[in-house]
Design a protein around this motif. Structure first.
Motif, PDB file in Angstrom:
ATOM      1  N   SER A 161      50.254  35.183  44.956  1.00 42.54           N
ATOM      2  CA  SER A 161      49.954  35.611  43.580  1.00 42.54           C
ATOM      3  C   SER A 161      48.573  36.233  43.495  1.00 42.54           C
ATOM      4  CB  SER A 161      50.042  34.422  42.621  1.00 42.54           C
ATOM      5  OG  SER A 161      51.332  33.893  42.615  1.00 42.54           O
ATOM      6  N   THR A 162      47.580  35.591  44.146  1.00 39.71           N
ATOM      7  CA  THR A 162      46.220  36.139  44.113  1.00 39.71           C
ATOM      8  C   THR A 162      46.166  37.493  44.816  1.00 39.71           C
ATOM      9  OG1 THR A 162      45.493  33.846  44.312  1.00 39.71           O
ATOM     10  CG2 THR A 162      43.802  35.510  44.469  1.00 39.71           C
ATOM     11  N   SER A 185      46.960  36.933  39.049  1.00 36.41           N
ATOM     12  CA  SER A 185      45.921  36.556  40.006  1.00 36.41           C
ATOM     13  C   SER A 185      45.269  35.225  39.623  1.00 36.41           C
ATOM     14  CB  SER A 185      44.869  37.676  40.052  1.00 36.41           C
ATOM     15  OG  SER A 185      43.840  37.347  40.924  1.00 36.41           O
ATOM     16  N   HIS A 186      44.978  35.038  38.323  1.00 34.28           N
ATOM     17  CA  HIS A 186      44.371  33.783  37.858  1.00 34.28           C
ATOM     18  C   HIS A 186      45.333  32.604  38.019  1.00 34.28           C
ATOM     19  CE1 HIS A 186      40.407  34.587  36.076  1.00 34.28           C
ATOM     20  NE2 HIS A 186      40.842  35.825  36.018  1.00 34.28           N
ATOM     21  N   GLY A 188      47.364  32.207  40.373  1.00 32.58           N
ATOM     22  CA  GLY A 188      47.266  31.804  41.778  1.00 32.58           C
ATOM     23  C   GLY A 188      46.159  30.777  41.979  1.00 32.58           C
ATOM     24  N   TRP A 189      45.016  30.999  41.338  1.00 35.45           N
ATOM     25  CA  TRP A 189      43.896  30.046  41.439  1.00 35.45           C
ATOM     26  C   TRP A 189      44.279  28.699  40.821  1.00 35.45           C
ATOM     27  CZ3 TRP A 189      39.173  30.470  43.822  1.00 35.45           C
ATOM     28  CH2 TRP A 189      38.839  31.729  44.333  1.00 35.45           C
ATOM     29  N   LYS A 263      36.169  29.176  39.610  1.00 33.37           N
ATOM     30  CA  LYS A 263      36.311  29.635  40.996  1.00 33.37           C
ATOM     31  C   LYS A 263      35.409  28.809  41.922  1.00 33.37           C
ATOM     32  CE  LYS A 263      37.908  34.402  40.581  1.00 33.37           C
ATOM     33  NZ  LYS A 263      38.388  34.453  39.229  1.00 33.37           N
ATOM     34  N   MET A 282      41.179  32.902  49.594  1.00 34.01           N
ATOM     35  CA  MET A 282      41.232  33.049  48.130  1.00 34.01           C
ATOM     36  C   MET A 282      40.006  33.813  47.616  1.00 34.01           C
ATOM     37  SD  MET A 282      43.961  31.687  46.741  1.00 34.01           S
ATOM     38  CE  MET A 282      43.608  31.213  45.066  1.00 34.01           C
ATOM     39  N   SER A 286      40.059  37.530  45.812  1.00 36.52           N
ATOM     40  CA  SER A 286      39.571  37.756  44.438  1.00 36.52           C
ATOM     41  C   SER A 286      38.751  39.044  44.348  1.00 36.52           C
ATOM     42  CB  SER A 286      38.735  36.561  43.963  1.00 36.52           C
ATOM     43  OG  SER A 286      37.518  36.502  44.664  1.00 36.52           O
ATOM     44  N   SER A 289      40.880  41.869  42.728  1.00 37.97           N
ATOM     45  CA  SER A 289      40.900  41.925  41.264  1.00 37.97           C
ATOM     46  C   SER A 289      39.524  42.296  40.719  1.00 37.97           C
ATOM     47  CB  SER A 289      41.400  40.609  40.666  1.00 37.97           C
ATOM     48  OG  SER A 289      40.806  39.515  41.278  1.00 37.97           O
TER      49      SER A 289
END
Length: 346
Positions: A161-162, A185-186, A188-189, A263, A282, A286, A289
């Protein structure tokens, strides 16, 4: 839309969310998810444009499939264990099916295809609901079942996802699609830390909701739908543009701003769990993005005429900035110094 009808749909939305997050029984949680889905469909298709109707249809089919999987996983678990309690999800197959269902509801990769299309076909106000409040019930279900979920599966979903949320947002020119990939993306975190420290997932979700609400409300106030319009919007409301610039950098997770906090804490927790390679990956993903956030920020305030866009420059409006946007923007930018207090409250 008729104000009475809008009130009914918004009340149903809050009711569905409340039922899901406060229930112990799988059938009640499923009923809350269904009320949520049915309440938001008219809000997506309220403009009666073919794109809106298409978005509502895609949303309905995806959510119906995900709800059926939630029901199937809870029934399988009840069949094997005799328990309908949400926290007693002990059967591994049920856990795998539930993880897939929640991933579909949230829009995690590889079940993410519906989300950018639905967000693109929705008005900004509905897009805000889809990106924030509609994600709370599925995340709550993940939170309640987190001890019995499969860590490997969630880590793979989170990394994908990220990666894809950053990668697919790079070549977009429509602001709503960029925000959709930002949301993926978020998520994923949030997914990667749900097993090891579920409270961090909730903290990340609250801060993400706050920052995304600021961006959506600001863009809605400026009537901006694509990057070329954003380039000429700085003449209209300069104060809003400055707020948008800082909020976008916060959403990207740059250090002095609020978005850096989740994060930082997630990477710290992953390191404690001896997942240093995952944490490094990760952090590197990031950066993808970060590129499109910087692109949005560049289009917001750093571009000055003459430039190559064909849009006419807009007149500056004398309207004061909305108080809600001002409060949300301030919180989205300045909460990092009081992070010890936030962590004490969580």
């Amino acid at each position: 839309m008729n104000p009475q009808a809008k009130l009914i749909f918004m009340t149903s939305l809050l009711l569905g969310t409340t039922i899901t997050i406060s229930s112990n029984h799988w059938i009640m949680a499923w009923a809350g998810l269904e009320i949520n889905t049915l309440a938001v469909l008219p809000l997506i298709s309220k403009s009666h444009h073919p794109r809106s109707v298409e978005a509502a249809t895609k949303y309905f089919l995806t959510q119906a499939a995900a709800s059926a999987l939630v029901l199937f996983s809870s029934m399988t678990n009840a069949w094997h264990t005799g328990q309908w309690d949400i926290t007693q999800l002990s059967h591994p197959t049920s856990g795998l099916i539930l993880t897939s269902a929640i991933a579909m509801k949230l829009g995690l990769v590889p079940f993410h295809f519906w989300f950018p299309e639905v967000l693109q076909g929705s008005p900004f106000s509905t897009g805000l609901l889809l990106s924030t409040i509609m994600k709370l019930p599925p995340i709550t279900l993940l939170y309640m079942t987190s001890p019995s979920l499969n860590p490997t599966l969630l880590t793979i979903l989170a990394l994908l996802s990220t990666a894809l949320g950053g990668w697919m947002g790079l070549n977009q020119t429509q602001v709503r699609k960029i925000l959709a990939f930002s949301s993926i993306s978020h998520l994923g975190w949030m997914a990667i830390i749900i097993i090891y420290n579920p409270k961090l997932t909730l903290l990340n979700f609250y801060l993400y909701t706050m920052m995304t609400a600021t961006v959506f409300l600001t863009l809605n106030s400026m009537k901006v739908l694509k990057l070329s319009t954003l380039m000429t919007a700085w003449t209209k409301v300069p104060s809003l543009n400055a707020m948008l610039l800082l909020t976008l950098l916060s959403l990207a997770g740059l250090p002095p701003l609020t978005g850096f906090l989740p994060k930082w804490l997630i990477i710290q927790e992953l390191t404690k769990q001896e997942m240093i390679a995952t944490a490094t990956l990760m952090a590197l993903l990031s950066l993808l993005s970060l590129f499109f956030y910087l692109r949005l920020a560049y289009c917001t305030t750093i571009t000055l005429p003459p430039h190559t866009t064909n849009h006419m420059k807009q007149w500056r409006t004398g309207k004061p900035t909305n108080v809600l946007i001002a409060i949300l923007a301030t919180m989205s930018i300045t909460l990092l110094p009081i992070s010890p207090l936030i962590l004490a409250l969580v």
